[in-house]
Scaffold this motif. Structure first.
Motif, short mmCIF file in Angstrom:
data_model
loop_
_atom_site.label_atom_id
_atom_site.label_comp_id
_atom_site.label_asym_id
_atom_site.label_seq_id
_atom_site.Cartn_x
_atom_site.Cartn_y
_atom_site.Cartn_z
N ASP A 14 0.85 -1.19 0.00
CA ASP A 14 0.00 0.00 0.00
C ASP A 14 0.88 1.24 0.00
O ASP A 14 1.33 1.69 1.06
N SER A 17 0.32 4.26 2.52
CA SER A 17 0.74 4.19 3.92
C SER A 17 2.17 3.70 4.10
O SER A 17 2.69 3.67 5.21
N THR A 19 2.98 0.58 3.56
CA THR A 19 2.90 -0.82 3.98
C THR A 19 3.49 -1.74 2.92
O THR A 19 3.17 -1.63 1.74
N ARG A 379 -6.37 3.47 -1.05
CA ARG A 379 -5.64 3.08 0.16
C ARG A 379 -6.08 1.69 0.61
O ARG A 379 -7.25 1.34 0.47
N GLN A 381 -6.31 0.27 3.81
CA GLN A 381 -6.30 0.47 5.25
C GLN A 381 -7.70 0.25 5.81
O GLN A 381 -8.68 0.39 5.07
#
Length: 440
Positions: A14, A17, A19, A379, A381
């Motif tokens: 991601d 973020s 990630t 995103r 998340q």
């Protein structure tokens, strides 16, 4: 509501973020519910993503759905089905339709079709000028109020500088970007890139200067008006340099590149055999350029100068391409080959994986500020839309357009052996399994 889903053990990337880790992803009620390890939610359907990449569903800023007016080439149903198979869960539809969305009532009728037939989320792009004819401005305020996310006459550059400045000023007041096909038509009547290959084939060419001059003009108009300018499908090394310079000057300009221009060059028109193929499936506007240009695009994507990878998916009926090269329609059908071309370049070490992931997700969302329409879009998340794509990056792929969902089989990649396959897609929490190899 869709059943809860657990995408287990994939490498979650991601860019929004930062990630990048092996995780489980749980979706519930159309949203990302949780990310973590060893999640065991009761009642969830499990998809084993071990060895695969898991990304948020791709966002495409530039696609042609053909309906209304050109249903022999594609329909909203068929082309959004093709988008889904390619991992694209959000697309922006260009206004190259008949009628074109140049006023509120036409836009409303098209939105009704989207609501009825689209298999993925579709945002409309409205015309800059009436009927895309470049003579007078379309009803931009009506189009903005009706839900358009940008304005474009794609395929028909706005040649009149005064009209383009007025369009930028009004679009800025409405809070929307102009997505411009940068070309200077009076510089050419070409069917492919102007250069050694066009000379060898005896075909009229489009010089790189036609794109470069238009990019420069439009950037200066954006600077003068403070408007947001998006450069559609940039293809030239010099164009990239001008865009990078504009950014350093603080001008609000974004840009996109197509998978076709990242992967192919003008040589695709000639073909791979000893005799020229005059492959009309490689005829695209703007044209495939030189290897030097292609390498510049790759470097710009890796460096973050290019914001988005946009397909410019352009399906055509067979008869549109089975003609003399100069008479053939421009365009490549791209939804269902995009992942294979991009991940082949990742496997080669040409494209950076994280740069590709960003340009397919949060990059395009930011360019058109689509998060204002759908919070959390782009995103991966908790709380974000449950739009996901599962990719096997090492899976071999042979491009076979006969098996595509798109009506458009027009690709110069037919028969190519590539790497990278979409295994599954989750759109709005609904799972589409594309490969039997997944353990479900």
């Amino acid at each position: 509501m869709n059943e809860p889903l657990l995408i287990r053990g994939g490498r979650v990337i991601d860019p929004a973020s930062g990630t990048d880790a092996v995780l489980d992803v749980l979706t519930r009620d159309g949203r990302i519910a949780a990310l973590g390890t060893n999640l065991e939610p009761a009642g969830a359907r499990v998809v084993d993503a071990a060895g695969c990449l898991v990304l948020t569903g791709f966002v495409d800023l530039h696609a042609h759905l053909r309906e209304p007016g050109f249903e022999q080439k594609g329909t909203i149903r068929t082309e959004t089905g093709a988008a889904l198979r390619g991992g694209f869960t959000t697309i922006c539809a260009m206004p190259n339709t008949s009628p074109a969305p140049d006023c509120g009532p036409v836009l409303e009728s098209i939105l009704e079709r989207f609501a009825r037939d689209a298999r993925v989320r579709v945002f409309p792009i409205g015309c800059i000028t009436r009927r895309r004819e470049g003579q007078e401005l379309a009803e931009l305020a009506e189009l903005a109020a009706g839900g358009c996310v940008a304005f474009s006459d794609d395929g028909s550059p706005v040649a009149n500088g005064r009209l383009m400045r007025n369009a930028l000023q009004l679009a800025s007041a409405l809070g929307l970007p102009i997505s411009e096909h940068c070309d200077t038509p009076e510089l050419h009547h070409g069917a492919m890139n102007e250069g050694a290959v066009s000379e060898r084939l005896g075909l009229p060419g489009q010089p790189a200067a036609a794109e470069v001059a238009a990019i420069a003009r439009n950037i200066e108009l954006a600077a003068a008006t403070g408007a947001r300018l998006h450069i559609a499908h940039v293809t030239t090394a010099r164009g990239i340099e001008i865009i990078a310079d504009a950014r350093q000057r603080g001008i609000p300009v974004t840009c996109e590149v197509t998978p076709s221009h990242l992967f192919l060059t003008e040589e695709a028109v000639f073909g791979e055999g000893p005799e020229p193929a005059y492959d009309t499936n490689a005829k695209i506007n703007p044209p495939l350029r030189t290897e030097q240009d292609r390498r510049a695009l790759v470097a710009a994507l890796n460096a973050g100068i290019i914001d988005a990878i946009a397909t410019d998916h352009a399906p055509h009926a067979v008869e549109d391409k089975l003609v003399e090269f100069e008479d053939a329609a421009f365009g490549i059908s791209c939804f269902e080959s995009a992942v294979a071309t991009l991940w082949t370049q990742v496997a080669r070490g040409e494209l950076d994986l994280h740069a590709v992931a960003r340009a397919l997700t949060i990059g395009p969302v930011a360019a058109f500020e689509l998060n204002r329409r759908v919070p959390g879009l782009g995103r991966l998340q908790p709380g974000s839309p449950a739009d996901l794509v599962v990719i096997d990056p090492a899976a071999p792929v042979t491009i076979d357009p006969a098996r595509w969902a798109s009506k458009g089989k027009n690709t110069p990649l037919a028969g190519r052996s590539l790497t990278g396959r979409v295994r599954a897609v989750v759109a709005g929490g609904a799972l589409t399994l594309l490969e039997e190899e997944l353990h479900v």
